[in-house]
Design a protein around this motif. Structure first.
Motif, short mmCIF file in Angstrom:
data_model
loop_
_atom_site.label_atom_id
_atom_site.label_comp_id
_atom_site.label_asym_id
_atom_site.label_seq_id
_atom_site.Cartn_x
_atom_site.Cartn_y
_atom_site.Cartn_z
N GLY A 12 0.86 -1.18 0.00
CA GLY A 12 0.00 0.00 0.00
C GLY A 12 0.90 1.24 0.00
N ILE A 13 0.32 2.38 0.33
CA ILE A 13 1.10 3.62 0.25
C ILE A 13 2.29 3.59 1.21
CG2 ILE A 13 -0.21 4.98 1.97
CD1 ILE A 13 1.10 6.21 -1.45
N ALA A 14 2.14 2.94 2.37
CA ALA A 14 3.23 2.92 3.35
C ALA A 14 4.42 2.14 2.80
CB ALA A 14 2.75 2.32 4.67
N GLY A 162 1.00 -13.56 -0.39
CA GLY A 162 0.60 -13.48 1.01
C GLY A 162 1.60 -14.17 1.93
N ALA A 191 1.83 -3.77 6.88
CA ALA A 191 0.69 -4.61 6.47
C ALA A 191 -0.66 -3.98 6.78
CB ALA A 191 0.81 -5.99 7.11
N GLY A 192 -0.70 -2.69 7.09
CA GLY A 192 -1.98 -2.00 7.28
C GLY A 192 -2.81 -2.65 8.38
N ILE A 198 0.87 -9.83 11.73
CA ILE A 198 2.24 -9.99 11.22
C ILE A 198 3.23 -9.95 12.39
CG2 ILE A 198 4.07 -8.80 9.89
CD1 ILE A 198 2.18 -10.32 8.07
N ARG A 214 -14.55 2.54 7.99
CA ARG A 214 -14.96 3.90 7.66
C ARG A 214 -15.71 3.85 6.32
NH1 ARG A 214 -13.24 9.22 8.84
NH2 ARG A 214 -13.68 8.44 10.93
N ILE A 216 -17.89 5.62 3.04
CA ILE A 216 -18.13 6.81 2.20
C ILE A 216 -19.25 6.47 1.21
CG2 ILE A 216 -17.17 8.46 0.54
CD1 ILE A 216 -14.48 8.10 1.77
N GLY A 295 -13.57 1.21 3.97
CA GLY A 295 -12.17 0.80 4.08
C GLY A 295 -11.79 0.77 5.54
N GLN A 322 -1.37 3.91 10.58
CA GLN A 322 -1.52 5.20 9.87
C GLN A 322 -2.94 5.73 9.86
OE1 GLN A 322 0.14 2.59 8.74
NE2 GLN A 322 2.12 3.17 7.96
N GLY A 323 -3.85 5.03 10.54
CA GLY A 323 -5.20 5.55 10.77
C GLY A 323 -5.81 6.18 9.53
N GLY A 324 -6.29 7.42 9.70
CA GLY A 324 -6.94 8.13 8.60
C GLY A 324 -6.04 9.15 7.94
N PHE A 325 -4.72 8.99 8.11
CA PHE A 325 -3.79 10.02 7.63
C PHE A 325 -2.60 9.41 6.89
CE2 PHE A 325 -3.52 9.05 12.18
CZ PHE A 325 -2.28 8.44 12.23
N GLN A 328 -1.70 11.31 3.40
CA GLN A 328 -1.22 12.69 3.51
C GLN A 328 0.11 12.81 4.23
OE1 GLN A 328 -4.44 14.68 5.60
NE2 GLN A 328 -3.50 14.32 7.59
C1 LIG Z 1 -12.72 5.62 3.90
C2 LIG Z 1 -11.31 6.07 4.17
C3 LIG Z 1 -10.94 7.38 3.93
C4 LIG Z 1 -9.63 7.79 4.13
N1 LIG Z 1 -9.29 9.06 3.79
C5 LIG Z 1 -7.99 9.46 3.90
C6 LIG Z 1 -7.60 10.75 3.47
O1 LIG Z 1 -8.42 11.53 2.98
N2 LIG Z 1 -6.27 11.10 3.61
C7 LIG Z 1 -5.35 10.24 4.13
O2 LIG Z 1 -4.19 10.60 4.25
N3 LIG Z 1 -5.70 9.00 4.53
C8 LIG Z 1 -7.00 8.59 4.42
N4 LIG Z 1 -7.35 7.33 4.82
C9 LIG Z 1 -6.34 6.49 5.46
C10 LIG Z 1 -5.42 5.84 4.44
O3 LIG Z 1 -6.19 5.24 3.43
C11 LIG Z 1 -4.55 4.80 5.16
O4 LIG Z 1 -3.91 5.38 6.28
C12 LIG Z 1 -3.46 4.27 4.24
O5 LIG Z 1 -4.00 3.83 3.02
C13 LIG Z 1 -2.73 3.12 4.91
O6 LIG Z 1 -1.79 2.63 3.99
P1 LIG Z 1 -1.10 1.25 4.25
O7 LIG Z 1 -0.11 1.06 3.15
O8 LIG Z 1 -0.63 1.18 5.64
O9 LIG Z 1 -2.30 0.16 4.18
P2 LIG Z 1 -2.92 -0.65 2.96
O10 LIG Z 1 -3.16 0.20 1.77
O11 LIG Z 1 -4.10 -1.39 3.48
O12 LIG Z 1 -1.76 -1.64 2.58
C14 LIG Z 1 -1.40 -2.74 3.39
C15 LIG Z 1 -1.10 -3.88 2.44
O13 LIG Z 1 -0.59 -5.00 3.18
C16 LIG Z 1 -0.99 -6.16 2.52
N5 LIG Z 1 -0.90 -7.29 3.44
C17 LIG Z 1 -1.54 -7.47 4.61
N6 LIG Z 1 -1.24 -8.66 5.16
C18 LIG Z 1 -0.39 -9.26 4.30
C19 LIG Z 1 0.26 -10.54 4.30
N7 LIG Z 1 0.11 -11.44 5.30
N8 LIG Z 1 1.06 -10.83 3.25
C20 LIG Z 1 1.25 -9.94 2.23
N9 LIG Z 1 0.65 -8.74 2.19
C21 LIG Z 1 -0.17 -8.39 3.21
C22 LIG Z 1 -2.42 -5.86 2.13
O14 LIG Z 1 -2.87 -6.69 1.07
C23 LIG Z 1 -2.36 -4.38 1.74
O15 LIG Z 1 -2.21 -4.19 0.34
C24 LIG Z 1 -8.66 6.89 4.63
C25 LIG Z 1 -9.02 5.57 4.88
C26 LIG Z 1 -10.33 5.15 4.64
C27 LIG Z 1 -10.67 3.72 4.88
#
Ligand SMILES: Cc1cc2nc3c(=O)[nH]c(=O)nc-3n(C[C@H](O)[C@H](O)[C@H](O)COP(=O)(O)OP(=O)(O)OC[C@H]3O[C@@H](n4cnc5c(N)ncnc54)[C@H](O)[C@@H]3O)c2cc1C
Length: 364
Positions: A12-14, A162, A191-192, A198, A214, A216, A295, A322-325, A328
């Motif tokens: 994901g973005i992280a 996975g 891993a969000g 994990i 959350r 929308i 999401g 990373q919650g809702g941020f 950004q």
């Molecule tokens: C409705 C909604 C609105 C939001 N609005 C905003 C906003 O306006 N601005 C903002 O900054 N943020 C916003 N957010 C928050 C933002 O979307 C998240 O903080 C961000 O996307 C988290 O990124 P991530 O990479 O940690 O998670 P993810 O994008 O969920 O990525 C984690 C990845 O890990 C993978 N993974 C998990 N377990 C395993 C495993 N065992 N093996 C392999 N891969 C695995 C998953 O498949 C996933 O692709 C919003 C969130 C939601 C739900």
């Protein structure tokens, strides 16, 4: 078995922005369970950059990310209007006080100025705060650009991979995935919603990262919202809404329902609550409900993100909560994490950021 320096679980973005930041300095593999990496939270956001969102502890990461996002062309003007009903006015004052001295501009708006931006505003909403710096983020473009930079820097992405098991072997990590086994010196947990499972697999600290649903909903409303409608945020945290292309509205009931990590879907009740709350704010007629999605926003107990080496498992690095941020804050968070992970000094652009606030060891 492949041997690499850094395995990042989650693209994901992280994970993607971290891979972009360290791909030149180490051999990096991004391990993603899905067939495409934006499938979970990153692909479901409301796509705004708001310096106040997430509170004063998150704000330095958001603010530091602003110029980096702008330089990439990922930001588009929006503005944000925090509004208060009569019961919320004290909250508005407390909210403004939280950002005193932060450099974030919050301009008081009276009823007349609210009406100029929010035609059809119902009675009972008399005060607001304008946050002019708020923008939209082109999330898909940002995520794609991070993955591209990571690839150019030499990082690899393995999808449909996975993670099934993690084992500490000879000073490093053996990671068993659906696409094969990898040995890595450092394991990054990006891993969000799955961050806690994990950590459990790896025997790292038991920091509870709680996924919260959350919702929308996209609506067609009459009259169509003004094209320059700011993001409208209830200071009491019951809703936000913003105008989308084609005269549509994105509306959230600001729900935070704890759920197990999953491919989450919206609940009817949350959509109904969202629409009901909108109807208390403006007199717009709901013409059509076009689509809804949900999401997961994943939080540590204190709602600050978790970045740094684990206190218990050597070579296990947290990049979670990373919650809702998470969008950004992504570029500044990645730059900070890269420095921590590679043992380098923080870049000048992060002079306002204190990594200690986010250390996993704060949980003991
Ligand atoms: C409705 C909604 C609105 C939001 N609005 C905003 C906003 O306006 N601005 C903002 O900054 N943020 C916003 N957010 C928050 C933002 O979307 C998240 O903080 C961000 O996307 C988290 O990124 P991530 O990479 O940690 O998670 P993810 O994008 O969920 O990525 C984690 C990845 O890990 C993978 N993974 C998990 N377990 C395993 C495993 N065992 N093996 C392999 N891969 C695995 C998953 O498949 C996933 O692709 C919003 C969130 C939601 C739900």
């Amino acid at each position: 078995v492949r041997q690499i320096d850094v395995a990042i679980i989650g693209a994901g973005i992280a994970g993607a922005s971290l891979a972009a930041a360290i791909g030149n300095a180490a051999t990096v593999l991004l391990i993603e369970g899905e067939s495409h990496p934006g499938y979970h939270s990153t692909g479901r956001s409301a796509a705004f950059w708001s310096e106040t969102y997430g509170g004063p502890v998150v704000q330095p990461l958001t603010t530091a990310s602003g110029p980096m996002l702008a330089a990439g062309g990922f930001l588009h003007p929006r503005r944000e209007l925090h509004i208060a009903d009569d019961a919320g006015e004290a909250m508005l004052d407390r909210f403004a006080a939280e950002f005193d001295g932060s450099g974030v501009v919050l301009e008081p708006f009276d009823r007349a100025r609210l009406e100029q931006l929010l035609p059809g505003l119902r009675g009972g909403w008399r005060r607001g705060l304008m946050e002019p710096s708020c923008t939209d983020i082109d999330v898909a473009a940002l995520h794609a650009a991070s993955l591209r930079t990571a690839r150019t820097a030499g990082a690899e992405l393995s999808c449909d991979a996975g993670v099934l098991a993690i084992e500490r072997v000879g000073g490093g990590w053996r990671i068993e995935t659906r696409a094969g086994t990898i040995n890595a010196a450092i394991l990054v947990n990006a891993a969000g919603a799955w961050a806690s499972p994990i950590a459990r697999m790896a025997g790292a600290a038991a920091i509870p990262i709680t996924p919260m649903r959350r919702t929308i909903v996209q609506l067609a409303v009459d009259p169509a919202p003004p094209a320059d409608l700011p993001l409208v945020m209830d200071v009491a945290g019951r809703f936000y809404f913003k105008a989308e292309a084609g005269g549509r509205l994105w509306l959230s009931p600001h729900d935070e329902t704890p759920v197990p990590a999953q491919d989450v879907a919206p609940e009817e009740i949350d959509v109904a609550i969202a629409i009901h709350r909108l109807e208390q704010v403006v007199d717009w007629r709901i013409v059509r409900r076009e689509r809804a999605w949900a999401g997961l926003r994943s939080f540590a107990p204190d709602r600050a993100p978790v970045y740094g080496f684990d206190g218990r498992a050597p070579g296990f690095f947290w990049c979670a909560g990373q919650g809702g941020f998470g969008i950004q804050t992504a570029p500044a968070a990645a730059a900070m994490v890269a420095a921590l992970l590679l043992g380098r000094a923080l870049p000048d652009a992060l002079s306002g950021v204190d990594p200690g606030l986010y250390a996993p060891t704060r949980f003991g």
